[in-house]
Design a protein around this motif. Structure first.
Motif, mmCIF file in Angstrom:
data_model
loop_
_atom_site.group_PDB
_atom_site.id
_atom_site.type_symbol
_atom_site.label_atom_id
_atom_site.label_comp_id
_atom_site.label_asym_id
_atom_site.label_seq_id
_atom_site.Cartn_x
_atom_site.Cartn_y
_atom_site.Cartn_z
ATOM 1 N N ALA A 187 0.989 4.126 -2.666
ATOM 2 C CA ALA A 187 0.614 5.621 -2.518
ATOM 3 C C ALA A 187 1.647 6.654 -2.775
ATOM 4 N N THR A 188 2.987 6.104 -2.474
ATOM 5 C CA THR A 188 3.986 7.173 -2.589
ATOM 6 C C THR A 188 4.835 7.194 -3.451
ATOM 7 N N ALA A 189 5.345 5.640 -3.866
ATOM 8 C CA ALA A 189 6.242 5.706 -5.142
ATOM 9 C C ALA A 189 5.544 5.634 -6.616
ATOM 10 N N TRP A 190 4.599 4.700 -6.627
ATOM 11 C CA TRP A 190 4.183 4.427 -7.792
ATOM 12 C C TRP A 190 2.852 4.819 -7.898
ATOM 13 N N PRO A 191 2.423 6.006 -7.644
ATOM 14 C CA PRO A 191 0.930 6.291 -7.597
ATOM 15 C C PRO A 191 0.184 6.189 -8.910
ATOM 16 N N ASP A 192 1.032 6.211 -10.012
ATOM 17 C CA ASP A 192 0.295 6.177 -11.326
ATOM 18 C C ASP A 192 -0.231 4.605 -11.784
ATOM 19 N N MET A 193 0.214 3.927 -10.835
ATOM 20 C CA MET A 193 0.058 2.386 -11.236
ATOM 21 C C MET A 193 -1.306 1.994 -10.955
ATOM 22 N N GLU A 200 0.819 -1.246 -0.042
ATOM 23 C CA GLU A 200 -0.042 -0.014 -0.200
ATOM 24 C C GLU A 200 0.928 1.149 0.042
ATOM 25 N N TYR A 201 2.082 1.305 0.729
ATOM 26 C CA TYR A 201 2.752 2.457 0.715
ATOM 27 C C TYR A 201 3.360 2.637 -0.678
ATOM 28 N N LEU A 202 4.080 1.611 -1.263
ATOM 29 C CA LEU A 202 4.744 1.803 -2.449
ATOM 30 C C LEU A 202 3.612 2.266 -3.391
#
Lengths: 92, 1011
Positions: free
Chosen positions: B762-768, B758-760
């Motif tokens: 929300a923060t790293a790959w929000p376009d996925m 969830e963190y990734l």
């Protein structure tokens, strides 16, 4: 005993949330150097003052919030959703 | 003076017939119609309903109530409130005993049993008093300088001998070695304004806030509201103070927007307007407490505004032998007379530095108690002295008490001029002392508020605070009654206004009292008279004297925090309420520094002691944490399973049959799985549903091994790393459909992996475009393993499941026992194995069908033995410090794609060839078990510290191979040159020479899972 305003659910007590960490870090690009990644993974500022932190509403909507909290007084000056802006290096 | 009961005597006299020699003929709020019998140190005494234990003891002329902590000096009741340092007794017995209770706060009930503490064999004859004889060897910090040696015993050894004795002598009360039979409740409340303190300022604040329409909570630690109004004699609105308090209390009780909590202490002020309260619900009722009520409640109040009106605590005066029973705080003496109708003494000497001492003298005199003298340290006392003289009381201005005299009880006082000169002994049976009042700033300070020193009142008052709180009244350094009432009203109105309520007219009460107060004179310590060797106590509870503080300063403990810890000033259960200010002022004088520069020590909750039961509430025993059960939980327990906690889950370790030992059971299970078929409940594994057009790309980034090539209908083992390159978790990823994946994790890391995802996203790959959801509780999962696994599954699924239908690492759907299930062909045991996922409600039916088809259940022990035999890593190896290469899974790491942890995985330290690496171990003698957790060394007898070569991570007896085996992480260089390795665990005395072997002990070609 802190009160945090979840952007989706409203004011809740902090026990419904999980503290995730510093919200001011930028995740490096995939191909960034080892030194840049090392900084990101291990090094943190330990400021005596306000910090934007990421909290997740794990016992609620499981959404994320960026909380501006003073590390000395614990006063919360604002809460906002995570910025929709992309971080450098992220790709789809 | 009670009747001693002998065996031939009749029943003991009724409480109403027992004499109370210290009781005044009339007066007080006690109910003289209801006498209560109680006992103190075995002696049967009587008091009245409304008494505290302390007032009842004083009414019986009992002054000696304890022995001091270090010197075992006789001690008497000092105060009438929670600040009491001396009258610390044990109340109750058996599993309801309450050690270290303050007699001044314990409400008397019929049959109350109290015992003094810290004395042996009795209060009157205490062997510990020998400490007083050697007191010159026991100053502050003596234990830092003694108990070293004698050298021939060896330094450490000598201390071990002394420690036992010291441990026995230290401490005040005795612990209660029984489970607590009472229940406790937690409650949460929200309000607009909370007012802490029900004295005149608090009452005014509560009324003003309530008038505005705000929701108000008013708390007071005593049984009834009023604070000082309960015992003063002045009039407000034409009505004497106690009656006025009762009138206001009933007004507040009638208002729907006011909640009044008496017998409730606000013990902590935390962040964001959180105030913690301890409500004593039934302590005062004793045996008549109704069943079904909790003993105490811990409230958590979220207040938008806080008003602190906790009042001020009277300071003792520091003079020789000021700890004699019969030396009391002056306002307490008049409180006992006025509120309880008790004369603590009949010939009272008042020693004061301020006007309040005169209030005591005049009140006592008016009640017919002899007032021998008022010694006022101030050379020019002001108008109150004239009033006292007018009432027939002798006043000596500019005089101090230099010493209390008497054996075990005050019999006189040495009075001398402050400026110096001969002392005269004045006969008296009580010394009522007052050194002024210190605002109770505890809650303000806990919440981060600053303190400001005000010279003119010799006190710290609340300063700035970063929370929505304000202080009012004596707690704010305002002592004049009309001023503090006005301040309280203003504070309540301002608080309500800040919470959004319109201000109304403030309550205006007519106060008939006040004289212009002459300033108080700070007198921090009275000098020891010439040639007198006596102790002047600052901290009564911890036996800290003025000379101890001087010693600390001379030994260069400058900071007040250091002085506190070196001398133990303020470290008792009273938290220094009567000693903090005197102590720091004495330190300031010794250092020649102004008081504000010395400052106070940090205030921490709780304000007064809180029972552990109240803090735990209902979360005790089994209710300490939630319990998670799998769908087959009841079946396991009904079929001989020995359960164990696995995080919050309960899981079966093994199923013990009749006539079997535990060990025989899991060995049997292992052999049956390897020879036939067994089933294991693996419902606790984390299961995550991952969906979306970008789901595969997401998983490919998450795992260090390739996932982009995973086809629909196939499963793959995956290794997930953290950003720092270390292995976080392992599991399987199964592609159920084009954009849908079923991901499993280990039981322990389920929540962590979901949050990682969830963190990734929300923060790293929000376009996925990916959604993840936990489905752990939605599906039960059963491992079916063994050469006959396929046959059993085909039987319950009613269809063929050959390699063409369900190949190794494949998935398929089926219906078993009428329940739609998903089958996975994955192996943890190394045998031909499947996992069956069924919707939660149907999982038990599937399990039972498998049992009926001939599968035998196996638990964690057998599962663990088999995975160790196969060298499969689990939690003990995935300890957060291992990389894929360390675990011999380096070939899984993709060289081509990006994945989480890739950058840091390439660090020099993580690619060092001599890192700890997974190996197998067997005992050199072939027999001795290797303890998990043992360290690997070359020679356990080498001098420490020695080089550690690694450690044993998992170990078992192998039923399949009939020998002890283990997995370990070890440096490859350890066996260079054929050197021997030893597994050593000194803590259990184990030393096992080992052979280093391949970690895959059994079926190293991995053929068995193909059937």
């Amino acid at each position: 005993m802190l009160t945090i305003r979840c952007p989706h659910c409203g004011e809740r007590t902090h026990t419904e949330f999980t503290f995730i960490g510093d919200g001011e870090r930028e995740r490096p690009a995939d191909d960034a150097s080892e030194a840049v990644w090392y900084d990101y993974v291990y090094l943190r500022d330990n400021r005596r003052g306000p910090l934007a932190e990421i909290w997740q509403h794990t016992l609620g909507c499981r959404g994320f919030a960026l909380v501006e909290r003073d590390l000395v007084t614990h006063a919360v000056s604002g809460t906002r959703p995570l910025p929709p802006a992309r971080l450098p290096g992220a790709s789809s | 003076m009670t009747f001693m009961r002998s065996r031939d005597a009749g029943p003991p006299p009724a409480a109403s017939q027992l004499p109370q020699p210290g009781r005044l003929a009339s007066g007080g709020a006690v109910n003289r119609e209801q006498a209560l019998a109680f006992s103190f140190d075995g002696k049967r005494l009587a008091g009245y309903a409304g008494d505290t234990l302390a007032s009842a003891l004083l009414a019986n002329g009992v002054h000696l109530v304890g022995r001091s902590f270090k010197y075992h000096r006789p001690r008497g009741i000092l105060s009438a409130g929670p600040e009491e340092p001396n009258a610390i007794v044990r109340i109750g017995g058996g599993d309801r005993a309450d050690p270290n209770s303050r007699a001044t706060m314990a409400e008397l009930h019929e049959g109350l049993v109290a015992e003094s503490q810290n004395r042996f064999p009795s209060l009157n004859i205490d062997l510990g008093a020998v400490n007083s004889l050697v007191s010159r060897f026991l100053p502050s910090g003596f234990y830092y300088k003694t108990f070293i040696g004698p050298g021939f015993v060896g330094q450490n050894r000598a201390w071990m001998v002394y420690e036992k004795g010291i441990r026995h002598a230290a401490g005040m009360g005795r612990g209660v070695p029984h489970a607590d039979p009472d229940t406790y409740e937690h409650r949460t409340a929200h309000c607009d304004v909370i007012v802490v303190g029900g004295g005149p300022a608090g009452l005014a604040a509560a009324l003003a806030a309530a008038d505005s329409g705000a929701d108000v909570i008013l708390v007071d630690e005593r049984p009834a509201l009023g604070g000082q109004l309960r015992f003063e004699t002045y009039e407000i609105d034409g009505v004497v103070a106690p009656d006025f308090a009762a009138r206001i209390a009933s007004d507040l009780a009638s208002r729907p927007n006011v909640r009044v909590l008496t017998r409730t202490t606000a013990f902590g002020f935390y962040d964001h307007g959180t105030v913690a309260l301890l409500e004593r619900v039934t302590d005062h009722l004793g045996p008549t407490a109704p069943a079904g009520l909790p003993r105490q409640r811990r409230w958590q109040v979220k207040a938008r505004q806080v008003v602190l009106a906790q009042g001020a605590i009277e300071r003792p005066l520091v003079f020789a032998d000021n700890d004699l029973p019969g030396v009391m705080l002056a306002s307490a003496v008049r409180r006992y007379a006025s509120e309880y109708g008790v004369a603590a003494g009949r010939q009272v000497l008042v020693f004061t530095t301020n006007d309040d001492g005169y209030r005591t003298a005049i009140d006592l005199k008016a009640r017919g108690i002899g007032v021998v003298l008022v010694a006022d340290a101030r050379p020019v006392p002001g108008i109150v002295a004239d009033w006292a003289r007018g009432a027939g009381i002798e006043v000596l201005a500019g005089h101090v008490v230099t010493q209390a005299t008497g054996r075990g009880r005050v019999q006189g006082a040495a009075v001398a001029p402050l400026a110096g000169g001969r002392a005269r002994i004045v006969a008296c049976d009580l010394i009522a002392m007052t050194g002024g009042f210190s605002p109770a700033v505890h809650l303000h300070s806990q919440a981060g508020g600053k303190l400001v020193w005000r010279d003119e009142i010799s006190a710290f008052v609340p300063g700035r605070i970063g929370q929505a709180a304000r202080s009012a009244g004596a707690g704010n350094g305002v002592f004049a009654l009309d001023a503090l009432i006005r301040e309280g009203a203003e504070a309540g109105a301002a608080a309500a206004e800040a919470a959004g309520f319109a201000r109304r007219e403030l309550p205006g009460w007519q106060v008939a009292d006040e004289a212009p107060a002459a300033p108080a004179e700070p007198l921090w310590a009275v000098a020891l008279p010439e040639g007198v060797k006596a102790k002047r106590f600052v901290d009564f509870q911890n036996d800290v004297t003025a000379s101890d503080l001087g010693l600390a300063v001379r030994e260069n403990y400058r900071s007040i925090e250091h002085v506190k810890r070196y001398t133990t000033l303020g470290m008792g259960t009273d938290q220094g309420k009567t000693s903090n200010i005197n102590g720091l002022a004495i330190v300031a004088e010794a250092r020649g520094a102004p008081i504000p520069e010395v400052g106070t020590t940090t205030f921490r909750p709780p304000y007064t002691p809180v029972t552990l039961g109240a803090l735990a509430g209902a979360e005790v025993g089994q209710h300490h944490a939630p319990k998670r059960r799998t769908p087959m939980d009841a079946w396991h327990r009904a079929n001989g399973a020995v359960m164990t906690a696995s995080g919050l889950w309960d899981r079966p370790k093994t199923y013990v049959r009749a006539g079997e030992t535990y060990r025989e059971a899991w060995i049997r299970e292992t052999l049956i799985v390897r020879a036939g078929v067994g089933i294991c409940d693996v419902s606790t594994l984390g299961k995550i549903d991952v969906q979306g057009p970008d789901a595969q790309a997401f998983l490919d980034r998450l795992y260090c091994n390739p996932m982009a090539s995973l086809a629909v209908g196939k499963a793959r083992y995956g290794l997930m790393l953290r950003d720092d390159g270390f292995v976080m978790d392992d599991g399987t990823v199964t592609r159920i459909a084009e954009n849908r994946f079923y991901v499993t994790t280990t039981t322990a890391n389920a929540a962590k992996v979901l949050m990682h995802m969830e963190y990734l996203l929300a923060t790293a790959w929000p376009d996925m475009k990916v959604q993840v959801a936990s489905i752990t509780d939605q599906f039960g999962q059963i491992a079916v393993a063994g050469p006959r696994a396929r046959a059993v599954l085909e039987k319950i699924a009613g269809r063929a499941l050959g390699d063409e239908v369900l190949p190794h690492l494949g998935t398929a759907e089926a219906v078993a026992a009428g329940v739609p299930v998903r089958l996975f062909r994955v192996s943890y045991s190394g045998e031909m194995a499947y996992e069956v996922a069924a919707p939660w409600r149907g999982a038990l039916a599937v399990w039972e069908a498998l049992v009926a088809a001939g599968a035998m259940p196996y638990g964690l022990e057998a599962m663990g033995a088999m995975r160790i035999e196969k060298g499969h890593v689990a939690g003990a190896e995935l300890d957060g410090r291992t990389t894929p290469a360390d675990l011999r899974l380096g070939r899984m790491v993709s060289a081509k794609k990006h994945f989480v942890g890739k950058a840091m995985l390439g660090r020099a330290g993580l690619t060092d060839p001599d890192r700890l690496r997974l190996v197998g171990l067997e005992p050199a003698d072939g027999v001795t078990p290797i303890p998990a957790g043992a360290n690997l060394v070359h020679d356990p007898n080498a001098p420490a510290p020695m080089q550690i070569l690694g450690h044993v991570t998992s170990a078992t007896w192998s039923p399949t191979l009939r020998k002890s085996i283990a997995l370990a992480l070890m440096r490859p260089s350890a066996t260079e040159g054929g050197r021997m390795v030893v597994a050593a665990a000194p803590i259990i005395g184990a030393v096992v020479p080992v052979k280093v072997v391949d970690p895959v002990f059994f079926d190293s070609a991995g053929e068995r899972m193909h059937g």
